[in-house]
Design a protein around this motif. Structure first.
Motif, PDB file in Angstrom:
ATOM      1  N   VAL A  39     -60.550  34.088  95.628  1.00 53.13           N
ATOM      2  CA  VAL A  39     -60.887  35.517  95.642  1.00 53.13           C
ATOM      3  C   VAL A  39     -60.348  36.228  96.887  1.00 53.13           C
ATOM      4  N   PHE A  40     -60.497  35.613  98.055  1.00 54.99           N
ATOM      5  CA  PHE A  40     -60.200  36.347  99.293  1.00 54.99           C
ATOM      6  C   PHE A  40     -58.861  35.992  99.934  1.00 54.99           C
ATOM      7  N   ILE A  41     -58.300  34.848  99.631  1.00 57.95           N
ATOM      8  CA  ILE A  41     -57.024  34.494 100.267  1.00 57.95           C
ATOM      9  C   ILE A  41     -55.869  34.692  99.296  1.00 57.95           C
ATOM     10  N   HIS A  42     -55.930  34.065  98.133  1.00 59.55           N
ATOM     11  CA  HIS A  42     -54.797  34.125  97.210  1.00 59.55           C
ATOM     12  C   HIS A  42     -54.622  35.510  96.595  1.00 59.55           C
ATOM     13  N   LYS A  43     -55.721  36.148  96.217  1.00 58.24           N
ATOM     14  CA  LYS A  43     -55.603  37.469  95.590  1.00 58.24           C
ATOM     15  C   LYS A  43     -55.169  38.539  96.581  1.00 58.24           C
ATOM     16  N   SER A  44     -55.542  38.390  97.849  1.00 58.64           N
ATOM     17  CA  SER A  44     -55.184  39.402  98.842  1.00 58.64           C
ATOM     18  C   SER A  44     -53.956  39.006  99.659  1.00 58.64           C
ATOM     19  N   ASN A  45     -53.403  37.832  99.396  1.00 57.69           N
ATOM     20  CA  ASN A  45     -52.249  37.313 100.156  1.00 57.69           C
ATOM     21  C   ASN A  45     -52.497  37.373 101.654  1.00 57.69           C
ATOM     22  N   ASP A  46     -53.659  36.930 102.070  1.00 59.34           N
ATOM     23  CA  ASP A  46     -54.074  36.983 103.470  1.00 59.34           C
ATOM     24  C   ASP A  46     -54.231  35.561 104.011  1.00 59.34           C
ATOM     25  N   ASN A  47     -53.142  34.787 103.977  1.00 60.65           N
ATOM     26  CA  ASN A  47     -53.210  33.371 104.352  1.00 60.65           C
ATOM     27  C   ASN A  47     -53.380  33.154 105.845  1.00 60.65           C
ATOM     28  N   GLU A  48     -52.854  34.074 106.675  1.00 56.52           N
ATOM     29  CA  GLU A  48     -52.870  33.836 108.112  1.00 56.52           C
ATOM     30  C   GLU A  48     -54.184  34.216 108.782  1.00 56.52           C
ATOM     31  N   SER A  49     -54.840  35.273 108.304  1.00 63.75           N
ATOM     32  CA  SER A  49     -55.966  35.797 109.074  1.00 63.75           C
ATOM     33  C   SER A  49     -57.323  35.221 108.667  1.00 63.75           C
ATOM     34  N   SER A  64     -67.473  22.514  98.763  1.00 63.00           N
ATOM     35  CA  SER A  64     -66.059  22.499  98.347  1.00 63.00           C
ATOM     36  C   SER A  64     -65.822  23.467  97.191  1.00 63.00           C
ATOM     37  N   LYS A  65     -66.762  23.545  96.261  1.00 63.78           N
ATOM     38  CA  LYS A  65     -66.612  24.469  95.134  1.00 63.78           C
ATOM     39  C   LYS A  65     -66.669  25.924  95.612  1.00 63.78           C
ATOM     40  N   LEU A  66     -67.584  26.221  96.536  1.00 67.88           N
ATOM     41  CA  LEU A  66     -67.686  27.574  97.080  1.00 67.88           C
ATOM     42  C   LEU A  66     -66.423  27.941  97.856  1.00 67.88           C
ATOM     43  N   ILE A  67     -65.932  27.029  98.670  1.00 68.52           N
ATOM     44  CA  ILE A  67     -64.712  27.291  99.443  1.00 68.52           C
ATOM     45  C   ILE A  67     -63.530  27.527  98.514  1.00 68.52           C
ATOM     46  N   GLN A  68     -63.420  26.713  97.476  1.00 70.66           N
ATOM     47  CA  GLN A  68     -62.331  26.880  96.515  1.00 70.66           C
ATOM     48  C   GLN A  68     -62.399  28.275  95.884  1.00 70.66           C
ATOM     49  N   ASN A  69     -63.588  28.703  95.502  1.00 70.61           N
ATOM     50  CA  ASN A  69     -63.757  30.021  94.905  1.00 70.61           C
ATOM     51  C   ASN A  69     -63.428  31.128  95.903  1.00 70.61           C
ATOM     52  N   LEU A  70     -63.899  30.984  97.151  1.00 70.97           N
ATOM     53  CA  LEU A  70     -63.613  31.993  98.179  1.00 70.97           C
ATOM     54  C   LEU A  70     -62.117  32.090  98.457  1.00 70.97           C
ATOM     55  N   LYS A  71     -61.439  30.947  98.474  1.00 74.71           N
ATOM     56  CA  LYS A  71     -59.985  30.967  98.707  1.00 74.71           C
ATOM     57  C   LYS A  71     -59.269  31.703  97.587  1.00 74.71           C
ATOM     58  N   THR A 126     -64.530  42.580 106.594  1.00 76.74           N
ATOM     59  CA  THR A 126     -64.134  41.442 105.765  1.00 76.74           C
ATOM     60  C   THR A 126     -65.256  40.415 105.681  1.00 76.74           C
ATOM     61  N   LEU A 127     -65.898  40.128 106.820  1.00 78.86           N
ATOM     62  CA  LEU A 127     -67.030  39.182 106.806  1.00 78.86           C
ATOM     63  C   LEU A 127     -68.159  39.702 105.923  1.00 78.86           C
ATOM     64  N   ASP A 128     -68.462  40.995 106.016  1.00 85.04           N
ATOM     65  CA  ASP A 128     -69.517  41.574 105.186  1.00 85.04           C
ATOM     66  C   ASP A 128     -69.182  41.451 103.695  1.00 85.04           C
ATOM     67  N   GLU A 129     -67.914  41.663 103.345  1.00 87.07           N
ATOM     68  CA  GLU A 129     -67.489  41.514 101.947  1.00 87.07           C
ATOM     69  C   GLU A 129     -67.690  40.084 101.468  1.00 87.07           C
ATOM     70  N   ILE A 130     -67.305  39.118 102.302  1.00 86.49           N
ATOM     71  CA  ILE A 130     -67.442  37.710 101.924  1.00 86.49           C
ATOM     72  C   ILE A 130     -68.913  37.336 101.784  1.00 86.49           C
ATOM     73  N   ILE A 131     -69.727  37.761 102.728  1.00 88.70           N
ATOM     74  CA  ILE A 131     -71.164  37.433 102.685  1.00 88.70           C
ATOM     75  C   ILE A 131     -71.824  38.073 101.464  1.00 88.70           C
ATOM     76  N   THR A 132     -71.494  39.329 101.169  1.00 84.42           N
ATOM     77  CA  THR A 132     -72.041  39.997  99.984  1.00 84.42           C
ATOM     78  C   THR A 132     -71.611  39.267  98.721  1.00 84.42           C
ATOM     79  N   TYR A 133     -70.354  38.843  98.672  1.00 82.59           N
ATOM     80  CA  TYR A 133     -69.857  38.097  97.515  1.00 82.59           C
ATOM     81  C   TYR A 133     -70.646  36.799  97.330  1.00 82.59           C
ATOM     82  N   SER A 142     -59.584  31.757 107.481  1.00 82.53           N
ATOM     83  CA  SER A 142     -59.683  30.314 107.229  1.00 82.53           C
ATOM     84  C   SER A 142     -61.135  29.961 106.939  1.00 82.53           C
ATOM     85  N   ILE A 143     -61.316  29.064 105.975  1.00 82.83           N
ATOM     86  CA  ILE A 143     -62.650  28.655 105.544  1.00 82.83           C
ATOM     87  C   ILE A 143     -62.689  27.132 105.581  1.00 82.83           C
ATOM     88  N   GLN A 144     -63.723  26.593 106.256  1.00 87.82           N
ATOM     89  CA  GLN A 144     -63.841  25.140 106.408  1.00 87.82           C
ATOM     90  C   GLN A 144     -65.278  24.699 106.140  1.00 87.82           C
TER      91      GLN A 144
END
Length: 192
Positions: A87-97, A78-85, A123-130, A99-101
Protein backbone atom coordinates in the motif's frame (compact mmCIF):
# COMPACT_ATOMS: atom_id res chain seq x y z
CA UNK A 1 85.39 -3.89 -1.74
CA UNK A 2 82.15 -3.28 0.09
CA UNK A 3 81.85 -1.42 3.29
CA UNK A 4 79.80 -3.58 5.70
CA UNK A 5 79.90 -1.24 8.59
CA UNK A 6 76.58 -1.49 10.60
CA UNK A 7 76.69 2.21 11.48
CA UNK A 8 76.46 3.16 7.81
CA UNK A 9 73.33 1.07 7.45
CA UNK A 10 71.69 2.71 10.49
CA UNK A 11 72.52 6.17 9.21
CA UNK A 12 70.73 5.51 5.93
CA UNK A 13 67.61 4.30 7.78
CA UNK A 14 67.23 7.30 10.12
CA UNK A 15 64.44 9.86 9.82
CA UNK A 16 65.52 13.44 9.86
CA UNK A 17 62.79 15.49 11.57
CA UNK A 18 64.38 18.78 10.56
CA UNK A 19 64.00 17.91 6.89
CA UNK A 20 60.37 16.88 7.39
CA UNK A 21 59.53 20.19 9.12
CA UNK A 22 61.33 22.14 6.38
CA UNK A 23 59.30 20.26 3.78
CA UNK A 24 56.03 21.00 5.59
CA UNK A 25 56.90 24.69 6.00
CA UNK A 26 57.87 24.96 2.32
CA UNK A 27 54.58 23.24 1.35
CA UNK A 28 52.33 25.21 3.70
CA UNK A 29 50.74 27.19 0.85
CA UNK A 30 49.82 23.94 -0.90
CA UNK A 31 48.44 22.42 2.32
CA UNK A 32 46.37 25.53 3.12
CA UNK A 33 45.05 25.72 -0.45
CA UNK A 34 43.96 22.06 -0.50
CA UNK A 35 42.33 22.43 2.93
CA UNK A 36 40.41 25.54 1.84
CA UNK A 37 39.24 23.92 -1.41
CA UNK A 38 37.97 20.78 0.34
CA UNK A 39 36.30 22.83 3.10
CA UNK A 40 34.63 25.10 0.53
CA UNK A 41 33.36 22.13 -1.50
CA UNK A 42 32.01 20.48 1.66
CA UNK A 43 30.24 23.68 2.71
CA UNK A 44 28.71 24.16 -0.75
CA UNK A 45 27.43 20.56 -0.72
CA UNK A 46 26.07 20.93 2.80
CA UNK A 47 24.20 24.14 2.01
CA UNK A 48 22.75 22.84 -1.26
CA UNK A 49 21.56 19.51 0.14
CA UNK A 50 17.95 19.64 1.28
CA UNK A 51 17.47 18.89 4.98
CA UNK A 52 16.14 15.44 5.80
CA UNK A 53 14.14 14.57 8.89
CA UNK A 54 13.71 11.09 10.24
CA UNK A 55 10.48 9.98 11.91
CA UNK A 56 10.28 6.62 13.69
CA UNK A 57 7.27 4.80 15.09
CA UNK A 58 7.08 1.53 16.99
CA UNK A 59 3.71 -0.11 16.54
CA UNK A 60 2.40 -3.03 18.55
CA UNK A 61 0.14 -5.35 16.59
CA UNK A 62 -3.33 -5.73 18.08
CA UNK A 63 -4.21 -8.89 19.96
CA UNK A 64 -7.14 -10.46 21.77
CA UNK A 65 -7.59 -12.93 24.60
CA UNK A 66 -9.34 -16.26 24.24
CA UNK A 67 -11.38 -18.04 26.89
CA UNK A 68 -8.29 -20.14 27.63
CA UNK A 69 -6.32 -16.93 28.44
CA UNK A 70 -4.23 -17.09 25.27
CA UNK A 71 -3.12 -13.89 23.56
CA UNK A 72 -3.65 -14.18 19.82
CA UNK A 73 -2.40 -11.54 17.35
CA UNK A 74 -4.92 -10.11 14.91
CA UNK A 75 -2.37 -10.79 12.19
CA UNK A 76 1.30 -11.69 11.96
CA UNK A 77 3.94 -8.97 11.71
CA UNK A 78 5.19 -10.31 8.38
CA UNK A 79 1.69 -10.24 6.89
CA UNK A 80 1.11 -6.66 8.11
CA UNK A 81 4.50 -5.52 6.79
CA UNK A 82 3.82 -7.15 3.43
CA UNK A 83 0.48 -5.33 3.21
CA UNK A 84 2.01 -1.99 4.27
CA UNK A 85 4.76 -2.35 1.66
CA UNK A 86 2.16 -2.95 -1.05
CA UNK A 87 0.00 0.00 0.00
CA UNK A 88 2.61 2.58 1.02
CA UNK A 89 5.82 1.69 -0.83
CA UNK A 90 4.95 0.02 -4.13
CA UNK A 91 1.83 2.05 -4.92
CA UNK A 92 3.51 5.37 -4.09
CA UNK A 93 6.94 4.43 -5.52
CA UNK A 94 8.53 5.65 -2.29
CA UNK A 95 11.26 3.02 -1.85
CA UNK A 96 13.94 5.31 -0.41
CA UNK A 97 12.12 7.26 2.28
CA UNK A 98 10.11 4.48 4.00
CA UNK A 99 11.35 1.32 5.67
CA UNK A 100 9.35 -1.17 7.71
CA UNK A 101 10.95 -3.87 9.87
CA UNK A 102 9.88 -6.50 12.38
CA UNK A 103 11.41 -6.02 15.83
CA UNK A 104 9.61 -8.80 17.65
CA UNK A 105 6.69 -11.03 16.79
CA UNK A 106 4.25 -8.29 17.73
CA UNK A 107 6.24 -5.08 17.14
CA UNK A 108 7.09 -3.34 13.89
CA UNK A 109 9.35 -0.35 13.35
CA UNK A 110 8.45 2.23 10.73
CA UNK A 111 11.15 4.69 9.69
CA UNK A 112 10.45 7.63 7.38
CA UNK A 113 12.91 10.11 5.85
CA UNK A 114 11.23 13.28 4.56
CA UNK A 115 12.35 16.86 3.79
CA UNK A 116 10.09 18.29 6.51
CA UNK A 117 8.81 17.22 9.91
CA UNK A 118 5.21 17.81 8.82
CA UNK A 119 5.51 15.42 5.84
CA UNK A 120 7.01 12.73 8.06
CA UNK A 121 4.26 13.15 10.66
CA UNK A 122 1.57 13.13 7.97
CA UNK A 123 2.89 9.90 6.46
CA UNK A 124 3.16 8.25 9.89
CA UNK A 125 -0.39 9.33 10.72
CA UNK A 126 -1.64 7.83 7.44
CA UNK A 127 0.10 4.53 8.17
CA UNK A 128 -1.16 4.39 11.76
CA UNK A 129 -4.74 5.21 10.67
CA UNK A 130 -4.51 2.50 8.00
CA UNK A 131 -3.32 -0.07 10.57
CA UNK A 132 -6.04 0.95 13.07
CA UNK A 133 -8.76 0.60 10.41
CA UNK A 134 -7.33 -2.71 9.19
CA UNK A 135 -7.20 -4.15 12.71
CA UNK A 136 -10.63 -2.76 13.54
CA UNK A 137 -12.04 -4.59 10.49
CA UNK A 138 -10.23 -7.81 11.43
CA UNK A 139 -11.52 -7.56 14.99
CA UNK A 140 -15.07 -6.87 13.76
CA UNK A 141 -14.87 -9.99 11.56
CA UNK A 142 -13.82 -12.02 14.59
CA UNK A 143 -16.66 -10.56 16.67
CA UNK A 144 -19.15 -11.39 13.90
CA UNK A 145 -17.83 -14.96 13.70
CA UNK A 146 -18.18 -15.35 17.47
CA UNK A 147 -21.70 -13.89 17.38
CA UNK A 148 -22.65 -16.35 14.64
CA UNK A 149 -21.23 -19.26 16.67
CA UNK A 150 -23.07 -18.08 19.80
CA UNK A 151 -26.35 -17.74 17.88
CA UNK A 152 -25.83 -21.19 16.38
CA UNK A 153 -25.20 -22.65 19.84
CA UNK A 154 -28.26 -20.84 21.22
CA UNK A 155 -30.37 -22.31 18.43
CA UNK A 156 -29.03 -25.79 19.15
CA UNK A 157 -29.75 -25.34 22.87
CA UNK A 158 -33.30 -24.17 22.18
CA UNK A 159 -33.88 -27.08 19.81
CA UNK A 160 -32.51 -29.52 22.41
CA UNK A 161 -34.72 -27.97 25.10
CA UNK A 162 -37.84 -28.16 22.94
CA UNK A 163 -36.98 -31.73 21.90
CA UNK A 164 -36.48 -32.66 25.55
CA UNK A 165 -39.72 -30.92 26.57
CA UNK A 166 -41.68 -32.61 23.82
CA UNK A 167 -40.09 -35.92 24.77
CA UNK A 168 -41.02 -35.26 28.41
CA UNK A 169 -44.52 -34.23 27.34
CA UNK A 170 -44.99 -37.37 25.27
CA UNK A 171 -43.64 -39.42 28.16
CA UNK A 172 -46.14 -37.71 30.49
CA UNK A 173 -48.97 -38.49 28.08
CA UNK A 174 -47.86 -42.12 27.78
CA UNK A 175 -47.65 -42.49 31.57
CA UNK A 176 -51.02 -40.77 32.00
CA UNK A 177 -52.53 -43.11 29.42
CA UNK A 178 -51.02 -46.11 31.21
CA UNK A 179 -52.42 -44.89 34.54
CA UNK A 180 -55.85 -44.44 33.00
CA UNK A 181 -55.59 -47.87 31.42
CA UNK A 182 -54.62 -49.42 34.76
CA UNK A 183 -57.43 -47.50 36.50
CA UNK A 184 -59.85 -48.88 33.95
CA UNK A 185 -58.52 -52.40 34.49
CA UNK A 186 -58.78 -51.98 38.28
CA UNK A 187 -62.36 -50.75 37.98
CA UNK A 188 -63.18 -53.63 35.63
CA UNK A 189 -61.53 -56.09 38.06
CA UNK A 190 -63.57 -54.68 40.95
CA UNK A 191 -66.82 -55.12 39.04
CA UNK A 192 -66.08 -58.60 38.01
Amino acid sequence: MQNNNPNDYLQEDEIDLKEIFKLLINSKKLIITITLVITTLGAIYGFQKAPEYKSIALIEIGQYDTFENENILLESASKLIQNLKIVFIHKSNDNESLSIQTIEDKLIKIEIHKPSIELGKKTLDEIITYIENRHSNLLQRLVNQLKYKIESLDTQIEYSKSALLSQNESEKIRITNEIESLDTQIEYSKRA
